[in-house]
Design a protein around this motif. Structure first.
Motif: not given
Length: 342
Positions: A256, A260, A317, A320, A322, A325, A331, A336-337
């Motif tokens: 994640a 990010r 991700a 959906r 992410e 976001a 996010l 949140s993950v």
């Protein structure tokens, strides 16, 4: 620059924090009136009591304290809470040093970091030279991750690395500070004005890549980042995460965090391109292994199910929402993950 504060985020590594604090005793003059603040990320063990007892027993209370936080919000969360406490105690502080709990500081390390920041008006971040518990120097100065660097990392081909990232060679032979993109989060010093200008660490990262993100934001605001070879720190990496164990799957928060960073730095297309190039590089590695080309540590195995967790996790991700976001800024918190596996 004025006072220097050291902040340490602990999670279930109380005895190691005590060793870390002991290594800071000879470094106290470098604090210039500053303090060491240990924050505990809601460890469900006796860490707070262990650290507090050591501070009291050794008479360290004049320069060290431990603060229990209400939840485990991750590395950035813990450091930000510690830095907030620094601001409460000394709004005019000069430098804050983020130090891992499983690190031991070699003599003169803090002073070397502070001096590097003092030597240049644009120097905003200074990172230490990291070595393992056997004294083997680790790579501590890095280039920012890109889709092309993902290909290089997966392929593990020396010639390709020299072509793609000629400035990313290990720091072993360097004997003077040098500018780099980002430095190891195990020990890095930040000028207060950097925090004033770009804000705190991004708490959207639970663990890993938060220092990379912070250094990129600092670069974008005109600050330079420096690797300081004579600031030596021993780091027993993975003491609380077990990330060195390649028989285990890498935790979902690592993927994640990678996701990010790549999205923030290169967009959704950049993440997709990075994954495609990673897959191509990985395929070339598998092929070379199969036909017996090459040897040595560059062929060390990936953690269990690494390719699946990376590629499928990123695809899920994106599907959906992410990724969108992250780009929109909705996010924002690591909570949140999922912290399990993909």
């Amino acid at each position: 620059l004025t006072s220097t504060y050291v902040v340490i985020v602990n999670y279930r590594t109380g005895p190691l924090v005590v060793e870390c604090l002991a290594s800071l005793v000879p470094e106290l003059p470098a604090l210039r009136g500053g303090r060491v603040i240990v924050v505990d990320n809601a460890s469900d063990d006796d860490s707070v009591a262990c650290i507090g007892a050591a501070i009291e027993a050794n008479g360290w209370g004049g320069w060290a304290e431990v603060v229990a936080l209400p939840r485990n919000g991750g590395f950035a969360y813990g450091n930000n809470r510690a830095i907030e406490r620094v601001r409460e105690q000394d709004p005019a502080f000069g430098v804050v040093v983020c130090l891992n709990p499983d690190a031991v500081v070699r003599p003169g390390a803090l002073e070397a970091l502070v001096q590097q920041l003092e030597s240049r008006a644009d120097a905003g971040i200074a990172g230490a030279s990291i070595e393992d518990e056997h004294g083997v120097q680790q790579r501590s100065a890095h280039m920012f991750p890109t889709p092309l660097s993902e290909f290089d990392g997966a392929a593990r081909l020396g010639l390709l690395s020299r072509l793609i990232a000629p400035g990313a060679s290990p720091s072993v032979a360097i004997d003077a500070p040098r500018r780099c993109d980002w430095v190891s989060g195990a020990c890095f010093a930040i000028r207060r004005q950097v925090l004033d200008s770009i804000g705190p660490l991004d708490e959207g990262y639970f663990l890993y890549f938060e220092e990379t993100d912070f250094c990129l934001r600092a670069r974008q605001s005109g600050w330079s980042c420096w690797f300081v070879p004579n600031a030596r720190v021993v780091h027993r990496e993975g003491s609380s995460t077990g990330i060195r164990d390649r028989t285990r799957r890498r935790p979902a928060y690592w993927f994640a965090s990678r996701r990010r960073f790549l999205i923030k730095a290169h967009g959704v297309a950049g993440l997709a391109g990075a994954d495609l190039l990673w897959a191509l590089g990985h395929a070339s590695l598998v092929l070379r292994r199969a036909i017996g080309l090459g040897r040595g540590n560059r062929y060390a195995k990936d953690p269990a199910r690494f390719a699946r967790d990376l590629l499928i996790g990123d695809a899920r991700a994106i599907l959906r929402g992410e990724a969108s976001a992250i780009l929109s800024g909705t996010l924002r918190e690591a909570g949140s993950v999922s912290k399990g596996n993909a």
